[in-house]
Design a protein around this motif. Sequence first.
Motif, mmCIF file in Angstrom:
data_model
loop_
_atom_site.group_PDB
_atom_site.id
_atom_site.type_symbol
_atom_site.label_atom_id
_atom_site.label_comp_id
_atom_site.label_asym_id
_atom_site.label_seq_id
_atom_site.Cartn_x
_atom_site.Cartn_y
_atom_site.Cartn_z
ATOM 1 N N VAL A 265 57.972 -14.871 -11.662
ATOM 2 C CA VAL A 265 58.377 -13.831 -11.897
ATOM 3 C C VAL A 265 59.684 -14.648 -13.150
ATOM 4 C CG1 VAL A 265 60.497 -12.179 -12.122
ATOM 5 C CG2 VAL A 265 58.136 -12.553 -10.710
ATOM 6 N N ALA A 266 59.721 -14.223 -14.359
ATOM 7 C CA ALA A 266 59.900 -15.699 -15.602
ATOM 8 C C ALA A 266 61.005 -14.618 -16.300
ATOM 9 C CB ALA A 266 59.280 -15.572 -17.101
ATOM 10 N N VAL A 275 55.861 -12.707 -16.499
ATOM 11 C CA VAL A 275 55.441 -13.328 -15.481
ATOM 12 C C VAL A 275 54.749 -14.461 -16.525
ATOM 13 C CG1 VAL A 275 53.787 -14.095 -13.520
ATOM 14 C CG2 VAL A 275 55.081 -11.837 -13.993
ATOM 15 N N GLU A 276 55.417 -15.598 -15.865
ATOM 16 C CA GLU A 276 54.904 -16.916 -16.921
ATOM 17 C C GLU A 276 52.981 -17.283 -15.772
ATOM 18 O OE1 GLU A 276 53.944 -19.448 -19.543
ATOM 19 O OE2 GLU A 276 55.596 -18.316 -19.139
ATOM 20 N N ALA A 293 61.878 -10.577 -7.664
ATOM 21 C CA ALA A 293 63.616 -11.796 -8.526
ATOM 22 C C ALA A 293 63.176 -12.846 -9.173
ATOM 23 C CB ALA A 293 63.500 -12.554 -7.011
ATOM 24 N N ILE A 294 64.195 -12.968 -10.097
ATOM 25 C CA ILE A 294 63.457 -14.612 -11.022
ATOM 26 C C ILE A 294 63.090 -15.371 -10.255
ATOM 27 C CG2 ILE A 294 63.634 -16.130 -12.692
ATOM 28 C CD1 ILE A 294 64.171 -12.678 -13.701
ATOM 29 N N GLY A 295 61.500 -16.318 -10.385
ATOM 30 C CA GLY A 295 61.320 -17.327 -9.991
ATOM 31 C C GLY A 295 60.041 -17.376 -8.567
ATOM 32 N N ALA A 296 60.419 -15.816 -8.157
ATOM 33 C CA ALA A 296 59.505 -15.325 -7.481
ATOM 34 C C ALA A 296 57.833 -15.655 -7.473
ATOM 35 C CB ALA A 296 59.386 -13.972 -6.925
ATOM 36 N N PRO A 297 56.601 -16.125 -6.316
ATOM 37 C CA PRO A 297 55.442 -15.797 -7.178
ATOM 38 C C PRO A 297 54.747 -14.126 -6.911
ATOM 39 C CG PRO A 297 55.415 -16.724 -4.808
ATOM 40 C CD PRO A 297 57.093 -16.600 -5.116
#
Length: 384
Positions: A265-266, A275-276, A293-297
């Motif tokens: 998640v970006a 999503v990146e 959450a930001i950064g979550a896979p």
Amino acid sequence: MRKASPGSLRRAFQPWDDTNAKPIIEFRGVTKRFGAVTAVCDVSLSLYPREFFALLGPSGCGKTTLMRMLAGFETPDEGQILLDGVDITAVPPHLRPVNMMFQSYALFPHLSVADNIAYGLKREGLPRAEIARRVEEMLALVKLDGLGRRKPDQLSGGQRQRVALARALAKRPKLLLLDEPMAALDRKLREATQFELMDLQSKLGTTFMVVTHDQDEAMTMSDRMAVMDQGRLVQIGPPDVIYEAPANRYVAEFVGDINILEGRVASIEGDLVKVETGITGTVELDEERPTLAIGAPVLIGLRPEKIELSHDEPAGDLNKVAGEIWDIGYLGDVTMVQVMVGGDQGQLLKVALTNRTRRAARPFAWEDQVWLSWDVEAGLVLPP
């Protein structure tokens, strides 16, 4: 006044959303073990009167064991099974208002069609006139009028299936169980029979529960379906919900074709999630997920029919990625195209193209450089 179609009646049938609706069948924490193997693990499930319910899953997932416990052929090690609020866990099969149509049909080869249908009625001791009336009623219901004197080996596979169905329905059970009922039929007959079963169930008002590993069969016939894996119910819901909003990767991949993209998640702005991914770059999704959450896979699920394919780069803010066509499969109604994105070490994505015309020349060919695109509502977020 115009008569309502069966389809419109089915769409309005949603007792599971009614807090006042009473289930006809309840599994309460049911577990079944065979030695060290747990075939069914802590299953709780409710079925409602007049519902057409499907248990879907691969071989060995526990769906047939669950059905056999409902029929009384297996006994749970833990939990209860209730019918109309009455505990039937210890009730023997012949005393349950439940009938089961077996995958093999289990017809008596030495008996005529009529005698096969009458078998259970004779064991119940019904008067001869009542048995004859019900047999004729069942023959008409399954469209086998005039074939009562034939033996099973004089019938086609589809006709034998109808005899088995008529025999199961003759005793007028509250619940009919169907174990892989169309496994022995060819594709065209199977598809036709699915709609016949739906119409029959609608006319009778009997609750049907079907066990199958065929996703198309489950989605076509059922009001609701449950996807099973390793003895557990993974997701329960109407077919469109299971398909469009699968609970996890297992359900997404088991029910229909799907492309899976891995990413993190970006950003999150309201319902817009970015999503990146390493393969397709930044992907935007219209997805309300409070737990993200930001950064979550995360995993992104993308159905092949929701992707557009073009030779030229699409304009606008669509999600898009360039690729090369690696393979093409012509299936008649659709053409399935496999496109390599991200270079030789990238990932193959499937795209389904509807064949709307009889054009001899195909618009896409092997090794074409193409663009894939989809809108923000096409993809869905799955837990990693």
